[in-house]
Design a protein around this motif. Structure first.
Motif, PDB file in Angstrom:
ATOM      1  N   ARG A 171      -4.851 -11.753  -3.511  1.00 12.95           N
ATOM      2  CA  ARG A 171      -5.763 -12.003  -2.395  1.00 12.95           C
ATOM      3  C   ARG A 171      -6.744 -13.024  -2.691  1.00 12.95           C
ATOM      4  O   ARG A 171      -6.713 -14.181  -2.147  1.00 12.95           O
TER       5      ARG A 171
ATOM      6  N   ALA B 224      -4.768   3.731  -9.493  1.00 13.03           N
ATOM      7  CA  ALA B 224      -5.195   2.817  -8.261  1.00 13.03           C
ATOM      8  C   ALA B 224      -6.056   1.769  -8.779  1.00 13.03           C
ATOM      9  O   ALA B 224      -6.225   0.541  -7.860  1.00 13.03           O
ATOM     10  N   THR B 225      -6.737   1.913  -9.713  1.00 21.27           N
ATOM     11  CA  THR B 225      -7.579   0.778 -10.030  1.00 21.27           C
ATOM     12  C   THR B 225      -6.816  -0.567 -10.720  1.00 21.27           C
ATOM     13  O   THR B 225      -7.032  -1.538 -10.196  1.00 21.27           O
TER      14      THR B 225
ATOM     15  N   TYR C 108      -3.902  -1.321  -9.590  1.00 21.30           N
ATOM     16  CA  TYR C 108      -3.395  -1.632  -8.211  1.00 21.30           C
ATOM     17  C   TYR C 108      -4.402  -2.478  -7.558  1.00 21.30           C
ATOM     18  O   TYR C 108      -3.921  -3.587  -7.066  1.00 21.30           O
ATOM     19  N   ASP C 109      -5.670  -2.010  -7.571  1.00 20.42           N
ATOM     20  CA  ASP C 109      -6.481  -2.748  -6.577  1.00 20.42           C
ATOM     21  C   ASP C 109      -6.703  -3.879  -7.278  1.00 20.42           C
ATOM     22  O   ASP C 109      -7.036  -5.085  -6.768  1.00 20.42           O
TER      23      ASP C 109
ATOM     24  N   LYS D 142       2.110   0.048  -4.505  1.00 14.11           N
ATOM     25  CA  LYS D 142       1.066   0.610  -5.258  1.00 14.11           C
ATOM     26  C   LYS D 142       1.505   2.336  -5.891  1.00 14.11           C
ATOM     27  O   LYS D 142       0.710   2.278  -7.080  1.00 14.11           O
TER      28      LYS D 142
ATOM     29  N   ASN E  48       0.890  -1.280   0.047  1.00 14.20           N
ATOM     30  CA  ASN E  48       0.077  -0.165  -0.164  1.00 14.20           C
ATOM     31  C   ASN E  48       0.974   1.264  -0.071  1.00 14.20           C
ATOM     32  O   ASN E  48       0.640   2.387  -0.522  1.00 14.20           O
TER      33      ASN E  48
ATOM     34  N   TYR F 104      -3.830  -6.415  -6.355  1.00 10.38           N
ATOM     35  CA  TYR F 104      -4.041  -6.987  -4.961  1.00 10.38           C
ATOM     36  C   TYR F 104      -5.157  -7.761  -4.857  1.00 10.38           C
ATOM     37  O   TYR F 104      -4.905  -8.638  -4.151  1.00 10.38           O
ATOM     38  N   SER F 105      -6.324  -7.561  -5.475  1.00  7.54           N
ATOM     39  CA  SER F 105      -7.398  -8.609  -5.514  1.00  7.54           C
ATOM     40  C   SER F 105      -7.033  -9.928  -6.025  1.00  7.54           C
ATOM     41  O   SER F 105      -7.272 -11.043  -5.597  1.00  7.54           O
TER      42      SER F 105
END
Length: 1651
Positions: A319, A308-309, A311-312, A302, A298, A315-316
Motif C-alpha cells: 500500500r 498476521a503481523t 502479513y500486515d 494472508k 485477505n 500489505y502495508s
C-alpha cells in the motif's frame, strides 16, 4: 295183450344172432316167413317181432354212436376251452425264465449265509442299472451328466438340456487358534466339506467324489458349479469343531446381477465424485475471479504468511509503495502512475468499477497526509525473519519529494511493487491452477472413490469383487454395460457422450494461461463449464439406460424380475440406502427396492475367534449375559486419580432433572462407589460377557463370570501391593450400602468386613473356592473323557487281538491256491470291510484323543494363566515397592491385569471346548428352476429280458422268543430253547455299529445324551400315542438302562438303535417285513442288502422268512407270482419250499380272447343243460303211468326215483362229473368277473421315506400305509392264482371223469369196449391183488422209514418213504447209493431191504398185476374177435341213414319213427299204457335172473312167487310164538304189492343186464313148439292101480300117487300157460283184422327206385 318182456326180447336177440351165424336167412328158406293159411296170428307176430327187433337194434346202435360222438364233441370243446384258458405253452416261457433266476440251487440250506447268498444273487441278477453308451437314454434312471454322475454318451450334459442354477460356493477359513489348545494344523487337517444332495431326482451321492480339504491355515476357496440339478442340497462342513470356517452357497447368476448393479453404482459414484470435484474447483475459481486482489489477499494470501503481523507488514508495504512511489525515479525515469496500479489489472476492481485511475486508487487505499515508516521483512544469518526499517525516520509529504532519487527509497519502492505483482501473480496462478492443473487431477478423485469402494467390497462383500472388478471384460460401456469393465464405464459416465464440449475447450491450458487472458474473462468460461457439467453432461449420464441383466440358460432367455433402468435410477436406489463414496449397503437392504438381491442360498458364520461366542449357553453359561441399565455415564481419562468422568441424571422433587457430574477422585469413597466401581464393572463385564450386541449405549452386559471379579480393596493380591507401596496414594474404601444400590441387579460373592484381615481372608477363601470348583469341573471332565478314551482303547485292543479275520484270510489263501475263486472274492470283501471298519475306528480314536488332548491342554492353559497372573502381580508389587509407580498407577495396572486374566481365562476355557459335538454341520438350501423331472417314474427291473418286476421284493420274517427248555437231565448243556412268537424289536442299525461297512463315524456321538445325532433318525417323541419307555431296570445286571432320549422301544440297553421293528400285515403272522423297492439303484440295492445283513436280519431266533416277487410280461400279458419260504427247523437246517405260478388277468384284450369268450358262454350253456337234464332224469317221472299221477304222488315218488337212479355206479359218475363241470364253470366266471376284471396293482409303492437314507433305512412312509397296500396287492394276486389253480385242479378231476364217461359210451361197441370189459372182468382179481400188494408195499415203506429215516432224506417222513418206494418200482434206484453209504448194521439192513423189495415187489407182485390184466384182456378179446369193426359198422349205418334221408324226397316215403311204431304195433308190442319207444328201451335194459338155465325177468319172478304162495300151507295158529311176536303180530300171507317188491329186490340184488351177444341154444324152438302132451287120465291110472296084486298095492299106489302128483303139477303149469296164451291170442286176434290189410298194402306197395 301182454307186452314183450325183457326175457323175450333178449331171447329174440340171441336167436337172431344165432341164425345170422348159422347163415339161416330169408334167401336160404324163402318159405319160412311166408304166411300160410291156417298158421294163425302167432306166426305173423313172430315175423313182425323179428323185423321190429332188427329195426330197434339198428336204431339203438345209431343212437349209441350219436351219443358217443356228441359227447366226444363236447369233450373236445371243453378241452379246447381249457387249452385256450391255460395257454400252458406260453405260460411256461415265463415260468421257466423266472424259475431259472429266482429259485435257489437246493431245497435245504445249512446256515443264514446261504440265505443271504441267495438274496444277494437275486438282487444282483435283477437290480441292474442301465448300461451307459447303448444309445438309449432310459430316463430318469439314466440322466444327463453333471459332475461325475449321469450318462453323457446317451443323454448329453445336464446343463444343456435343463435350466439350472449356477451356484457359487465361497469358503473362507482361518484355523488360527489359541496357543495351548489344538494346533491349527490339526484343525485344518481334520476339517473338510462337501456338497451333498438331500433330495434330488438323480444321484444321491455327494457332488465331489471326496471331501474337499484345506491345504493352508487361512485362505479362501471358491467354486462355481453350473450343473447342479434341482432339488434339496446340503453343504456339509465336517469336523469344524471351533467354527473356523465361514462361507455361503450363492446363486451365481444373482451374484453377477448384484455385481452388475454395484459396478454401475461404483462407476457412477466415481464419475459423480469427479464431476463434483471439478465443479468444486470451478466454483473456487469463479469465487476468486469475483474478488478484488485485496479481498483475495485477505482470504487466501494472508493464510500463507506465518502470522498476521508479517502479513500486515507486507500489505502495508504494498500500500505504501503504490501510494507514494509514483514519482520516484527508477533509473532514468520515474515509476509513474500506471506502475502503481499495475498489480490490479488482472482482478476485479473495487466497487464494481470498470476502470480505475491512480487518483481513484489513492482515494480508496492511500492514507491522507499520513506519515510512512518504510520497512521490509528480511532473513538474518540465523534464518530468522525480522522487520527492518529502511529509514530511521518517517516520511511525510513534506520531505518525500526530496528523496525521489534516494537509492534506498527506490529499492524499497521496487520491492513493494514487486511484492504487489507477486500477489497479482498468486491470484492469477490460483485461478489457472484451479482451472487447469487441479482439474487435470480430477481423475485421481475418481480413482480414489473406486479404490475405496473396491476395498469396502473386498472387506464386506467379497463375493461381489469378481463380478465388479475382475470378471467384466467388455470395452463398449454404452452398448453393453453388463460386460463393460469399470475403467471403461467411469470415463463415459464422467464426460458423457456430448461432443464437442466448448466450455471444456475454452478452459484449456492454452486459453487459460494465455498472457492476455484476464481473470474476468475466465469467469464466464467457468460458468459455462459448470452449466455444461450440471445440466448437460450429468443429465445425459444419469439418463444412460441400464438394461436388466438377463440370464441365458441353454438358449432359454429367462429374465429375473429386474426392471430396465438408468444410471440415475441405480444411483437413487443406492443413495436411498445411505450409499456414498465410502460405504455400500448390503445387497439385501430393503431400501434398494428393485435392486435388492438375496443371492445367498445358504450361509454360515465363523472365523478364527468364533469359538469365543458359539454355543455359549451350553459350553460356558457363566459368560452369557443380560443387559443391565447404567445409572451413570462413563468417559475414560488418562488421569490415574480420576480414571473416569462420570455423570448421572438427577431428578428433583418438582419433576425436573439435570445432569450432575460425580466429583472427586479415587481418594474419595463416594467417587469410587458412584463412579469408579460401576464404570470398572461396565468395562470389565462388556469385555468378558457376551450379549451378542443386544445392549444399548445406556446398558452394559452383565454375567455370572463378571460378578466374580472383586473390587481392589477386597482383593488379597492388591492388598499385598498396597502394603508394600512407597507412594501410598490414599484410596478410599467402598461404601458398601451405596455399592449395593449402584450395582443393582449384580450380586456380591462375599460380605465386606471392617477389618482388613478378615477381608483378605474372605477374599482368599473365595479365590481358593473358585479355583477348587474349576479344578473339580476339569477333573470331572477328565474322568469322563478318560472313561471314553479307555473304552475306545479297549475296543481298539479287542479289534487288534481279533485274529478271526486273519485266520479267515489265511484259510482263504489256501483255498485260493486250490482254485476256489469264489472264496477269494468273499475274503476280499471281508478284508475290505475290515479295513473300512479299522479306518472308521481310527477316526473315532483320533477324535477321542483330540478330546483328551483338549482337556489336558485346558488344564495346562489354566495353570499357565495362573502363573502369568502371579508374575504380573509380582511385577506390579515390585514396581510399587521401588517407587517406580504410584499406588494409583498400581491400581490401574492391577485392574488391567485382573481384566486380562478373566479374558484370558475365558479364552483358554472356550478354546478347549468345541462349539458343537456334532461332527457334521449341515447348511441346507433348495434349487428350483421349474424343471419337470418325473421322479416318480418306476425303474424297469427285469427277470430275464422281458419279465418286469412289479413293486419290488417283499421279505417277511417271523421270530420266536428264547425260553427255558423243559426239564432234562442234560439241561446243563443248554437251557434255552425256542419259545413263542416274538414281536420285540431286534438287530442294530449298522450305520451306528462300529466294525461294519455301513458305519458312519459322523453320526457317532459316543452315547451322549446331549443333542445326540442318533435322535435325528430315531426320535422317541414321535412314537404313536407317546408310548416311549425310559429308565428300564435290566433284569440281569439290575442297572437302569435306556435313559432319555433312548427309549426302550427304539434302542437297546447299549443306546444303539434297533434296526428291525414289527409291522402287522394282513394275511401274515406278526413279523418284520423288509421291502426292496424297484427304484433302488444297483448300488442302492446292494447297500440295502448290506444293511439287513450287517443289521443281523436273520439270526438264531428266526423261525421263518418268506419272500414274494411279482413280475409281468407285457408281450405275453402274463403275471408271475413267486413265493419262497425258508423255515428254520429245530434240527438246525433251513427247509425251503416255494411256488411259482403264472396267470393271465387280461382275458378280453385280443380278438382271440373275445372268440374264446363266446365259446365259454356256449360251453357254460352246455354244462348247465347237461346238469339240468341229469336232474330231470333223477327226479322227473319216466313212464306214462308215473306221468299220469298227481303232483303230490309225483313229489312223494321223487325220492324213490332218486334212489332208483343212484343204484347204478355209472349214474354216480355222470352226476358227479356234471356237478364238477358246473362248479368249475362257476369258479371260472367268478375268477373272471370278480378277481381278474377287478384286479389292480401299482407298478411301485413308495414304502419308505427315502431310498437313499443316511440311517434308519426302514423308516416307513405314511406310517406304513404304502407297505400295507403293496402287501394287499401281492395277496390279491396270490388269491387270484390260488383260485385259478383250484379251477384247473378240479378240471383235472373232470377230465378223468369225462374219460370214464367216454369209455362207458364206447362200451356198446364190442371192439371199443375191450378196455372197460377187461377191467371189469379183472376187477375182482385186481381188488384181491391190491389188498395183498398194498400190505406188502406199506410194510416195506414203514420199514424203510423206521430204519433209514434218521439218516436218509428220502425216508425222513412216512410220505417220503412211500414216494421213494414207488420211485424204485418205476426204476429210480438212486437211493441205493445212500443205502450203501450207511455204516454198521444199517448198511446190512439197507441191502436186505433193497434186494428183498426188488425181488418180491418189483419182480413178483408187479408181474402178477400184469398177468391178471393180460388174462382178462385175452378172454375179452376172444369174445370180440368175430364182431364187426367200427369202420364197417359206421359205414353201414351212415349208408342206411343216407338212404333214409334220400327217400324223404319220394311221395311213398315213410319215416323211420313211423315205421318203428307200426312194427311195434303189429308185432303186439304196444302196451296198454302206450309207453312207446321209451319203455322198450328201458325194458331192453332190465336185469334178468338166470335160474335152471332159464332167464327170468322181474314180472315172471313175481308170478312164480305168487304161485308159490297159493300152494303154501296155512298159518299154524297154535305154533309156539316168541315173546315179542305176542305183541307184534305178523301176517304170513303176502299181498300182491309185497310180492312185486320182493321180486324187485331179488332182481336188483342178484340180477344182471343181459349182453347182446349172448344167446341160448335151448330156446331156439320155444315159440314154435306145440303144447305139452296132456297128462295121463286119472281114471286109467286108477284102473291100473286096481289091477295090481294086493301085495304090491300100496307100493303101486304110492308110485301112482307120485306120478299123478307130478302129472297134475305139469298139467297145472300147462293150463296156466295155455290160459295166458289164450288171452294173448284173443287180444291179437282183435287187432289182426285191422292191421292185416295195412300190412298187405305195405307189402304190395312199389318200393322206391334206387338211385
Amino acid at each position: 295183450m301182454r307186452h314183450f318182456g325183457p326175457n323175450k326180447t333178449a331171447l329174440h336177440f340171441r336167436r337172431a344172432k344165432k341164425r345170422a351165424a348159422e347163415g339161416q336167412d330169408e334167401a336160404n328158406d324163402p318159405q319160412k316167413y311166408r304166411l300160410e293159411e291156417g298158421d294163425g296170428t302167432a306166426q305173423a307176430q313172430v315175423i313182425v317181432r323179428e323185423l321190429y327187433l332188427k329195426y330197434e337194434k339198428q336204431l339203438q346202435r345209431w343212437k349209441d354212436y350219436r351219443n358217443l360222438f356228441l359227447f366226444l364233441g363236447f369233450v373236445m370243446h371243453f378241452l379246447a376251452i381249457l387249452y385256450l384258458q391255460r395257454s400252458a405253452d406260453i405260460a411256461y416261457k415265463v415260468h421257466s425264465t423266472v424259475q431259472s433266476v429266482v429259485l435257489p440251487g437246493d431245497n435245504v440250506m445249512q446256515n443264514t449265509d446261504d440265505v443271504y447268498g441267495w438274496l444277494k444273487n437275486l438282487l444282483t441278477e435283477v437290480w441292474k442299472d442301465p448300461v451307459c453308451g447303448d444309445g438309449l437314454c432310459e430316463a430318469p434312471f439314466e440322466f444327463a451328466s453333471y459332475s461325475r454322475f449321469g450318462c453323457r454318451a446317451d443323454c448329453g450334459k445336464l446343463n444343456e438340456v435343463q435350466n439350472l442354477t449356477s451356484i457359487q460356493i465361497d469358503i473362507y477359513y482361518d484355523f488360527s487358534h489359541l496357543v495351548g489348545s489344538i494346533p491349527a494344523s490339526d484343525l485344518m487337517q481334520q476339517a473338510s466339506w462337501n456338497l451333498c444332495p438331500v433330495s434330488t431326482p438323480y444321484s444321491s451321492d455327494c457332488y465331489f467324489d471326496t471331501d474337499v480339504t484345506f491345504d493352508r491355515l487361512s485362505g479362501e476357496q471358491h467354486y462355481t458349479l453350473d450343473d447342479a440339478p434341482d432339488g434339496d442340497w446340503n453343504l456339509v462342513v465336517k469336523r469344524d469343531i471351533f467354527d473356523k470356517i465361514r462361507g455361503a452357497v450363492r446363486d451365481a447368476t444373482l451374484v453377477n446381477i448384484a455385481g452388475y448393479y454395484y459396478k454401475i453404482y461404483i462407476a457412477a459414484a466415481a464419475a459423480m465424485a469427479e464431476q463434483d470435484f471439478e465443479i468444486s474447483l470451478l466454483q473456487q475459481a469463479w469465487s476468486i475471479t469475483n474478488m478484488t486482489l485485496i479481498e483475495y489477499a485477505n482470504n487466501t494470501i494472508k493464510a500463507s504468511y506465518p502470522n498476521a503481523t508479517e502479513y500486515d507488514a507486507a500489505y502495508s508495504w504494498i500500500r505504501n509503495t503504490t501510494c507514494t512511489c509514483s514519482n520516484i525515479m527508477n533509473g532514468s525515469a520515474m515509476f509513474g502512475d500506471d506502475t502503481m496500479i499495475l498489480f490490479l489489472n488482472q482482478s476485479k476492481l473495487p466497487d464494481g468499477r470498470i476502470n480505475l485511475s491512480y487518483a481513484d486508487y489513492k482515494s480508496l487505499y492511500c492514507p491522507v497526509n499520513g506519515a510512512i515508516q518504510p520497512y521490509e521483512w528480511k532473513t538474518d544469518s540465523n534464518g530468522n525473519r525480522q522487520l527492518v526499517y529502511v529509514f530511521n525516520s518517517t516520511i511525510t509529504d513534506t520531505n518525500f519529494p526530496n528523496m525521489v532519487n534516494d537509492t534506498k527509497l527506490r529499492d524499497w519502492c521496487s520491492g513493494g511493487l514487486a511484492l504487489s505483482l507477486s500477489w497479482r501473480a498468486n491470484m492469477a496462478n490460483a485461478v489457472q491452477s484451479l482451472l487447469v492443473d487441479k482439474r487435470q487431477g480430477k481423475t485421481a478423485v475418481r480413482n480414489n472413490v473406486s479404490t475405496t469402494l473396491r476395498n469396502y467390497i473386498q472387506a464386506y462383500y467379497p463375493e461381489l469383487y469378481a463380478p465388479v472388478f475382475t470378471d467384466p471384460s467388455g470395452t463398449v460401456p454404452l452398448q453393453d454395460p453388463v460386460s463393460a469393465r469399470l475403467d471403461y464405464l467411469m470415463p463415459v459416465y464422467v464426460d458423457s457422450t456430448v461432443s464437442p464440449q466448448p466450455a471444456t475447450l475454452n478452459l484449456s491450458r492454452r486459453n487459460v494461461n494465455y498472457s492476455t487472458s484476464h481473470l474476468l474473462d475466465l469467469r464466464p468460461r467457468v460458468d459455462a463449464r459448470i452449466i455444461e457439467v450440471n445440466s448437460l453432461i450429468r443429465a445425459t449420464v444419469l439418463a444412460f439406460p441400464i438394461p436388466a441383466m438377463r440370464a441365458i440358460y441353454n438358449a432359454t432367455d429367462y429374465n429375473y424380475t429386474f426392471p430396465d433402468t438408468t444410471v440415475g435410477g441405480v444411483l437413487d436406489a443406492f443413495r436411498n440406502s445411505n450409499a456414498n463414496t465410502t460405504f455400500l449397503p448390503n445387497p439385501t437392504n430393503r431400501s434398494l427396492g428393485f435392486f435388492r438381491i438375496s443371492y445367498n442360498l445358504a450361509s454360515w458364520v465363523g472365523n478364527t475367534s468364533a469359538y469365543m461366542r458359539c454355543n455359549l449357553a451350553d459350553r460356558a453359561p457363566d459368560y452369557v449375559g443380560q443387559c443391565v441399565a447404567m445409572k451413570v455415564t462413563c468417559v475414560s481419562t488418562v488421569n490415574d486419580m480420576v480414571p473416569y468422568t462420570c455423570s448421572r441424571n438427577e431428578t428433583y422433587s418438582n419433576g425436573t432433572w439435570n445432569i450432575i457430574t460425580v466429583p472427586g477422585s479415587i481418594s474419595n469413597g463416594t467417587y469410587r462407589t458412584d463412579c469408579e466401581v460401576p464404570c470398572d464393572k461396565r468395562f470389565d463385564c462388556n469385555t468378558i460377557c457376551e450379549c451378542f450386541g443386544a445392549c444399548s449405549i445406556t446398558e452394559f452386559c452383565n454375567c455370572t463370570a463378571c460378578n466374580g471379579l472383586e473390587a481392589a480393596t477386597e482383593d488379597v493380591q492388591f492388598g499385598d501391593i498396597q502394603r508394600v507401596a512407597v507412594n501410598k496414594t490414599y484410596i478410599a474404601p467402598l461404601n458398601t450400602a451405596r455399592h449395593r444400590s449402584v450395582l443393582a441387579g449384580g450380586r456380591r460373592l462375599q460380605q465386606t468386613n471392617d477389618t482388613l484381615l478378615l477381608t483378605q481372608l474372605n477374599n482368599l477363601v473365595t479365590s481358593v473356592g473358585n479355583l477348587s470348583t474349576k479344578q473339580s469341573q476339569i477333573s470331572d471332565q477328565m474322568t469322563y473323557l478318560k472313561g471314553q478314551v479307555d473304552q475306545a482303547n479297549r475296543i481298539a485292543q479287542a479289534r487288534a487281538n481279533d485274529n478271526s479275520v486273519i485266520d479267515a484270510i489265511n484259510a482263504g489263501r489256501a483255498e485260493i491256491k486250490q482254485g476256489q475263486e469264489a472264496v477269494a472274492a468273499k475274503l476280499d470283501e471281508i478284508l475290505n470291510k475290515q479295513n473300512q471298519a479299522i479306518q472308521a475306528a481310527q477316526k473315532a480314536q483320533d477324535a477321542l484323543q483330540s478330546i483328551k488332548d483338549l482337556a489336558t491342554r485346558q488344564e495346562a492353559a489354566v495353570a499357565n494363566l495362573e502363573q502369568a497372573v502371579r508374575n504380573q502381580l509380582t511385577a506390579i508389587q515390585n514396581a510399587a515397592f521401588r517407587d517406580i509407580i504410584s499406588l494409583s498407577q498400581a491400581l490401574a495396572l492391577w485392574k488391567r491385569a485382573r481384566r486380562d486374566r478373566a479374558l484370558t481365562l475365558k479364552a483358554a476355557m472356550l478354546a478347549n471346548l468345541p462349539c458343537n459335538s456334532n461332527p457334521v454341520a449341515p447348511n441346507a438350501f433348495t434349487l428350483d428352476n421349474k424343471n419337470n423331472v418325473d421322479d416318480n417314474t418306476s425303474r424297469e427291473r427285469n427277470v430275464g429280458l422281458t419279465n418286469r418286476v412289479i413293486a419290488g421284493l417283499l421279505l417277511h420274517q417271523t421270530r420266536t422268543d428264547v425260553t427255558n427248555c423243559t426239564k432234562s437231565k442234560f439241561e446243563a448243556i443248554q437251557r434255552l430253547c425256542t419259545g413263542q412268537s416274538s414281536r420285540s424289536s431286534y438287530g442294530v442299525d449298522p450305520v451306528f455299529k462300529r466294525g461294519t461297512t455301513s458305519y458312519n463315524p459322523d453320526f457317532d456321538d459316543g452315547g451322549s445324551t446331549e443333542s445326540p445325532q442318533v435322535v435325528t433318525f430315531y426320535n422317541c417323541s414321535l412314537l404313536p400315542n407317546n408310548v416311549a419307555t425310559y429308565d428300564v431296570i435290566n433284569n440281569v445286571t439290575k442297572q437302569v438302562v435306556n435313559p432319555r432320549p433312548y427309549c426302550a422301544e427304539l434302542y437297546n440297553p447299549q443306546k444303539l438303535p434297533y434296526a428291525f421293528h414289527v409291522f402287522e400285515l394282513d394275511g401274515k403272522e406278526d413279523g418284520f417285513p423288509v421291502y426292496f423297492d424297484i427304484n433302488l439303484s444297483q448300488d442302492g440295492a446292494q447297500a440295502w442288502y448290506t444293511y439287513i445283513n450287517e443289521g443281523l436280519y436273520l439270526d438264531q431266533n428266526t423261525r421263518q422268512m418268506t419272500a414274494e416277487l411279482v413280475t409281468y410280461n407285457a408281450q405275453l400279458r402274463i403275471f408271475s407270482y413267486f413265493y419262497i419260504r425258508f423255515y428254520f427247523s429245530d434240527g438246525g437246517s433251513i427247509k425251503i419250499t416255494h411256488r411259482l405260478n403264472t396267470v393271465r388277468v387280461e382275458l378280453d384284450s385280443t380278438y382271440s380272447d373275445r372268440v374264446r369268450f363266446g365259446f365259454e358262454i356256449i360251453l357254460s350253456i352246455m354244462i348247465f343243460g347237461m346238469l339240468l337234464y341229469n336232474l330231470w332224469q333223477i327226479f322227473a317221472p319216466q313212464t306214462a303211468s308215473e306221468r299220469r299221477e298227481g303232483w303230490v304222488r309225483k313229489v312223494l315218488g321223487s325220492g324213490k326215483r332218486c334212489l332208483r337212479y343212484f343204484l347204478s355206479g355209472w349214474h354216480w359218475v355222470e352226476f358227479v362229473s356234471n356237478c364238477l363241470l358246473t362248479t368249475c364253470m362257476i369258479i371260472w366266471w367268478v375268477f373272471r368277473q370278480k378277481y381278474a376284471k377287478t384286479f389292480e396293482i401299482d407298478i411301485r409303492y413308495d414304502v419308505y421315506e427315502s431310498l437313499t437314507p443316511k440311517a434308519n433305512y426302514l423308516a416307513l412312509n405314511a406310517t406304513g400305509a404304502n407297505l400295507t397296500n403293496a402287501n394287499a396287492a401281492f395277496s390279491d394276486l396270490r388269491e387270484l392264482v390260488d383260485m385259478l389253480n383250484w379251477y384247473f385242479a378240479l378240471n383235472g378231476i373232470n377230465i378223468l371223469l369225462l374219460i370214464a364217461r367216454v369209455l362207458k359210451l364206447m362200451d356198446f361197441q364190442p371192439r371199443l369196449g375191450v378196455v372197460t370189459r377187461s377191467l371189469w372182468l379183472a376187477g375182482p382179481d385186481l381188488i384181491h391183488f391190491a389188498i395183498v400188494a398194498g400190505m406188502v408195499f406199506i410194510g416195506y415203506a414203514m420199514m424203510a422209514h423206521l430204519i433209514f429215516g434218521n439218516a436218509i432224506e428220502a425216508f425222513a417222513t412216512f410220505g417220503d418213504s412211500i414216494n421213494t418206494c414207488f420211485e424204485i418200482l418205476l426204476g429210480n434206484i438212486d437211493v441205493n447209493d445212500d443205502l450203501r453209504a450207511l455204516g454198521g448194521l444199517q448198511s446190512v439192513a439197507g441191502a436186505l431191504f433193497f434186494w428183498s423189495y426188488e425181488l418180491l415187489v418189483f419182480m413178483v407182485l408187479l408181474n402178477f398185476l400184469l398177468a391178471i390184466i393180460v388174462d382178462a384182456f385175452s378172454e375179452v378179446k376172444e369174445k370180440t374177435q368175430e364182431t364187426v369193426g367200427i369202420h364197417t359198422e359206421l359205414f353201414t349205418l351212415l349208408r342206411d341213414k343216407w338212404r333214409s334221408l334220400m327217400g324223404a324226397c319220394s311221395s311213398n316215403y315213410i319215416s323211420d319213427s313211423k315205421l318203428g311204431a307200426l312194427l311195434r304195433q303189429w308185432g303186439g308190442g304196444e302196451d296198454e299204457d302206450g309207453d312207446g319207444d321209451g319203455n322198450n328201451n328201458q325194458a331192453d335194459k332190465r336185469k334178468l335172473l338166470t335160474i335152471l338155465n332159464e332167464d327170468v325177468d322181474e314180472d315172471t319172478l313175481a308170478e312164480v312167487l305168487k304161485e308159490c304162495l297159493r300152494d303154501a300151507p296155512a298159518e299154524d295158529l297154535k305154533a309156539r310164538r316168541s315173546f315179542a311176536s305176542r305183541f307184534f303180530k305178523r301176517r304170513q300171507v303176502a299181498t300182491e304189492a309185497e310180492i312185486r317188491l320182493a321180486a324187485h329186490y331179488i332182481m336188483d340184488r342178484f340180477g344182471a343186464v343181459p349182453d347182446d351177444d349172448d344167446f341160448d341154444d335151448d330156446y331156439d324152438d320155444e315159440e314154435l313148439a306145440g303144447p305139452e302132451p296132456p297128462a295121463p287120465n286119472p281114471a286109467a291110472g286108477a284102473v291100473a292101480v286096481g289091477s295090481v296084486p294086493a301085495g304090491g298095492r300100496e307100493a303101486v299106489l304110492e308110485k301112482e300117487r307120485d306120478q299123478l302128483a307130478q302129472a297134475l303139477e305139469r298139467l297145472a303149469e300147462v293150463q296156466r300157460e295155455l290160459a295166458e296164451g289164450q288171452r294173448n291170442l284173443m287180444n291179437g286176434q282183435k287187432q289182426l283184422a285191422e292191421q292185416q290189410s295195412k300190412l298187405v298194402q305195405l307189402m304190395n306197395e312199389q318200393p322206391p327206385t334206387a338211385t
